[in-house]
Design an enzyme around this catalytic site. Structure first.
Site, short mmCIF file in Angstrom:
data_model
loop_
_atom_site.label_atom_id
_atom_site.label_comp_id
_atom_site.label_asym_id
_atom_site.label_seq_id
_atom_site.Cartn_x
_atom_site.Cartn_y
_atom_site.Cartn_z
N THR A 199 -0.80 2.70 4.17
CA THR A 199 -0.45 2.55 2.74
C THR A 199 -1.46 1.68 2.00
O THR A 199 -1.66 1.87 0.81
CB THR A 199 0.99 2.03 2.53
OG1 THR A 199 1.09 0.67 2.95
CG2 THR A 199 2.00 2.88 3.28
N ILE A 245 0.52 2.70 -3.36
CA ILE A 245 1.78 3.42 -3.62
C ILE A 245 2.46 3.64 -2.26
O ILE A 245 2.67 4.79 -1.85
CB ILE A 245 1.51 4.78 -4.31
CG1 ILE A 245 0.38 4.69 -5.32
CG2 ILE A 245 2.76 5.31 -4.97
CD1 ILE A 245 0.72 4.05 -6.62
N HIS A 246 2.77 2.51 -1.60
CA HIS A 246 3.27 2.57 -0.21
C HIS A 246 4.22 3.74 0.06
O HIS A 246 3.99 4.58 0.93
CB HIS A 246 4.04 1.30 0.15
CG HIS A 246 3.30 0.03 -0.03
ND1 HIS A 246 2.40 -0.44 0.88
CD2 HIS A 246 3.36 -0.91 -1.02
CE1 HIS A 246 1.92 -1.61 0.48
NE2 HIS A 246 2.48 -1.92 -0.67
N ASP A 247 5.36 3.72 -0.67
CA ASP A 247 6.46 4.62 -0.32
C ASP A 247 6.11 6.10 -0.49
O ASP A 247 6.69 6.96 0.19
CB ASP A 247 7.69 4.28 -1.17
CG ASP A 247 8.26 2.91 -0.82
OD1 ASP A 247 7.95 2.41 0.29
OD2 ASP A 247 9.01 2.36 -1.64
N CYS A 249 3.65 7.56 0.56
CA CYS A 249 3.06 8.11 1.79
C CYS A 249 4.10 8.80 2.66
O CYS A 249 3.78 9.80 3.31
CB CYS A 249 2.39 6.99 2.60
SG CYS A 249 0.92 6.33 1.79
#
Ligand code: BDR
Ligand code: CA
Length: 318
Positions: A199, A245-247, A249
């Protein structure tokens, strides 16, 4: 393979949770969101629920059931109640853009009940997409272990093989509720771990965010404004080269697996370490010879990710 993947999103919005939800909505040929279950994480349960409802309302979606889940971790006190997450996501948990009031209410049933109902009623196996602490999913496995066999896999955002972001060794979602994470990683259900290794590569630069904003549609502008707020923490505190934009992924992997680099390995959760509680201990060298319970994502084609992200936000405006 043209089959749609039926998913349940379990989240704590949160800017990147909201963007992950929008991305999933933009890929109706690939994903079908059967339900959205909410957990406390980036903010209190009341706030994360309100945020999910507002984002869905803004996106014009009223027909996906939303239910409220755990308001605190399984065994530990909530860290978000101390207000320490406000620097990341703001007081509301989703500060930045203007949003409508929720246009619909959450289900009367709990997240746990909605998870059970959705999984039981589905003819196909369900893919879970958790992007917050794993409390709801652990509760599901504790109460209904028989339903594990109806889960295809779990594509989650959490952890990191070589880094943390809340403590030196632990990522936020796992750190909040390590006991829940331990239950999930030891459940026997295949896991895709989109942790910080990947991420932190999945970021949007300032220039890309301007490109997104200039597309001009209401969702595109909304997404750009979410990134405006969320990126402050990334630039000012974390000194990262862009807004991670971690989530997203966890969603993007399901739609575009080919842009990611992955490796199968055993992952377990440190529960007690005085320095390392909440660490996802990964064993890519297979030193322990244990079963490879996770697909750990270690890389992504960043430019392709950014391009697909912008495309996804713009698709929703058509
Ligand atoms: C995770 O923590 C939250 O701030 C984000 O929504 C993401 O799920 C990143 O560590
Ligand atoms: Ca999240």
């Amino acid at each position: 393979n043209m089959r749609k993947i039926p998913i349940i999103m379990d989240c704590d919005p949160g800017h990147d949770d909201a963007l992950a939800m929008l991305w999933a909505l933009s890929e109706p040929e690939k994903l079908e969101i059967k339900a959205v279950t909410i957990v406390a994480g980036n903010q209190t349960l009341e706030k994360t629920t309100r945020n999910a409802l507002r984002v869905l309302t803004f996106a014009g979606v009223h027909n996906i059931p939303v239910a409220m889940g755990a308001d605190h971790p399984l065994m530990r006190p909530s860290i978000f109640e101390e207000g320490v997450t406000e620097m990341v996501h703001g007081q509301s948990g989703l500060d930045g853009p203007a949003m409508p009031e929720p246009g619909f209410a959450p289900e009367k049933m709990s997240a746990l009940q909605l998870l059970i109902k959705t999984i039981e009623e589905s003819e196909e196996k369900i893919t879970l997409v958790p992007t917050g602490p794993l409390t709801n999913i652990a509760a599901l496995f504790l109460v209904r272990p028989d339903l594990k066999e109806k889960i295809e896999r779990i594509s989650l955002m959490g952890g990191g093989a070589y880094t943390g972001n809340w403590t030196p060794a632990a990522e936020y979602n796992i750190y909040v509720d390590p006991e829940a994470a331990s239950i999930v990683f030891n459940s026997g259900v295949p896991i895709v771990m989109a942790g910080l290794d990947v991420t932190h590569q999945a970021y949007i630069t300032r220039e890309e965010n301007e490109i997104l904003r200039q597309k001009g549609g209401r969702i595109a502008v909304f997404a750009a404004e979410l990134i405006d707020f969320f990126s402050r923490y990334h630039y000012e505190v974390e000194k990262l080269p862009g807004c991670t934009i971690h989530d997203a992924c966890a969603v993007a992997y399901l739609c575009h697996p080919e842009i990611f680099v992955e490796k199968q390995c055993h992952v377990d959760i440190e529960l007690e370490g005085s320095l390392t509680a909440g660490t996802t201990v990964c064993d890519p060298g297979n030193y322990e010879g244990k079963e490879k319970n996770a697909t750990v994502l270690s890389g992504v084609d960043r430019e392709k990710f950014a391009e697909l992200f912008i495309e996804a936000m713009c698709k929703l405006d058509k």
